[in-house]
Scaffold this active site. Structure first.
Site, PDB file in Angstrom:
ATOM      1  N   HIS A   1       0.840  -1.206   0.000  1.00  0.00           N
ATOM      2  CA  HIS A   1       0.000   0.000   0.000  1.00  0.00           C
ATOM      3  C   HIS A   1       0.879   1.261   0.000  1.00  0.00           C
ATOM      4  O   HIS A   1       0.685   2.168  -0.828  1.00  0.00           O
ATOM      5  CB  HIS A   1      -0.895  -0.017   1.246  1.00  0.00           C
ATOM      6  CG  HIS A   1      -1.792   1.158   1.375  1.00  0.00           C
ATOM      7  ND1 HIS A   1      -3.129   1.128   1.051  1.00  0.00           N
ATOM      8  CD2 HIS A   1      -1.557   2.431   1.810  1.00  0.00           C
ATOM      9  CE1 HIS A   1      -3.669   2.311   1.269  1.00  0.00           C
ATOM     10  NE2 HIS A   1      -2.736   3.127   1.735  1.00  0.00           N
ATOM     11  N   GLU A   2       1.851   1.310   0.902  1.00  0.00           N
ATOM     12  CA  GLU A   2       2.734   2.482   0.978  1.00  0.00           C
ATOM     13  C   GLU A   2       3.663   2.567  -0.227  1.00  0.00           C
ATOM     14  O   GLU A   2       3.965   3.666  -0.707  1.00  0.00           O
ATOM     15  CB  GLU A   2       3.539   2.452   2.282  1.00  0.00           C
ATOM     16  CG  GLU A   2       2.695   2.507   3.544  1.00  0.00           C
ATOM     17  CD  GLU A   2       1.780   3.718   3.594  1.00  0.00           C
ATOM     18  OE1 GLU A   2       2.144   4.778   3.020  1.00  0.00           O
ATOM     19  OE2 GLU A   2       0.695   3.616   4.205  1.00  0.00           O
TER      20      GLU A   2
ATOM     21  N   HIS B   1       1.849   4.346  -2.964  1.00  0.00           N
ATOM     22  CA  HIS B   1       1.916   5.800  -2.820  1.00  0.00           C
ATOM     23  C   HIS B   1       3.266   6.335  -3.304  1.00  0.00           C
ATOM     24  O   HIS B   1       3.332   7.322  -4.052  1.00  0.00           O
ATOM     25  CB  HIS B   1       1.737   6.194  -1.346  1.00  0.00           C
ATOM     26  CG  HIS B   1       0.363   6.003  -0.814  1.00  0.00           C
ATOM     27  ND1 HIS B   1      -0.775   6.388  -1.490  1.00  0.00           N
ATOM     28  CD2 HIS B   1      -0.065   5.476   0.374  1.00  0.00           C
ATOM     29  CE1 HIS B   1      -1.842   6.105  -0.760  1.00  0.00           C
ATOM     30  NE2 HIS B   1      -1.438   5.550   0.377  1.00  0.00           N
TER      31      HIS B   1
END
Length: 226
Positions: free
Chosen positions: A23-24, A27
């Site tokens: 998820h990170e 980003h």
């Protein structure tokens, strides 16, 4: 704690740590492609969990929830640093960076479904009666943890990704007014999550997914997931 509970705890925590890391990474990768190298320079453009893990949100809080089966498993990682001034269109690109995190989790959901479909089509690869339940549990857990992460992060409350996405679509004056709620968001999120309010959002989405899969002729696959 029984051996089965220990195995389940390790399985869930391992999947959660990986899913939060991806998820990170989503980003960081989106920000880098859109012109902001901040995350890359700080070592966050990686899948290495050590770069993203937060002691409380990635380890301690999830362990507490795993040990209390009544609580829905949840966690968070260290937020990826972003410098909006590096974007050509800060508001739009910021929203795209925010969207990249939940999108990464939804891709993992698709991966889980694809893996289960392949197993089903190949007769579960001749897996033994002892091994098959473990494999099915792994992909089921993989799917649902990422589905929960994607849905939760799309809630339009600060500091979740949905907050930045919604602000992109709101007109300037309305976006500014909405931002004034940011200071109350943390308390609202705690109340929503720990009082079961999240289920009011999550359950209809899960039921809708079940119906869509059946309409799409994926009833057998849905039964492996639900």
């Amino acid at each position: 704690m029984t051996e089965g509970r220990i195995f389940e705890a390790i399985l869930k925590l391992g999947i959660l740590v990986f899913s939060l890391s991806l998820h990170e990474f989503g980003h960081a990768y989106a920000a880098y492609r859109l012109g902001d190298p901040t995350a890359k320079m700080l070592g966050r453009l990686t899948l290495d969990p050590r770069a993203h893990a937060d002691l409380i949100g990635t380890i301690l809080m999830p362990l507490l929830m795993i040990l209390n089966p009544g609580l829905r498993l949840f966690g968070w990682a260290k937020p990826v640093p972003v410098t909006p001034e590096n974007f050509q269109n800060p508001k739009r690109d910021g929203a795209l960076v925010a969207l990249a995190g939940p999108a990464a989790n939804l891709l993992l959901c698709v991966f889980s479904l694809a893996a289960l479909s392949i197993l089903d089509l190949t007769g579960f690869l001749g897996l033994s009666e002892d091994t098959l339940p473990i494999v099915l549990q792994f992909f089921r857990t993989f799917f649902w943890l990422n589905f929960v992460l994607a849905v939760f992060n799309l809630i339009p409350l600060y500091p979740l990704d949905g907050n930045w996405i919604l602000k992109y679509f709101l007109p300037g004056k309305l976006s500014y007014s909405f931002a004034r709620l940011d200071r109350f968001s943390g308390m609202i999120l705690l109340v929503v999550f720990f009082t079961g309010g999240f289920n009011l959002l999550f359950s209809p989405l899960a039921n809708g997914l079940f119906d869509v899969m059946h309409l799409a002729g994926m009833g057998r696959l849905s039964r492996m997931i639900f």
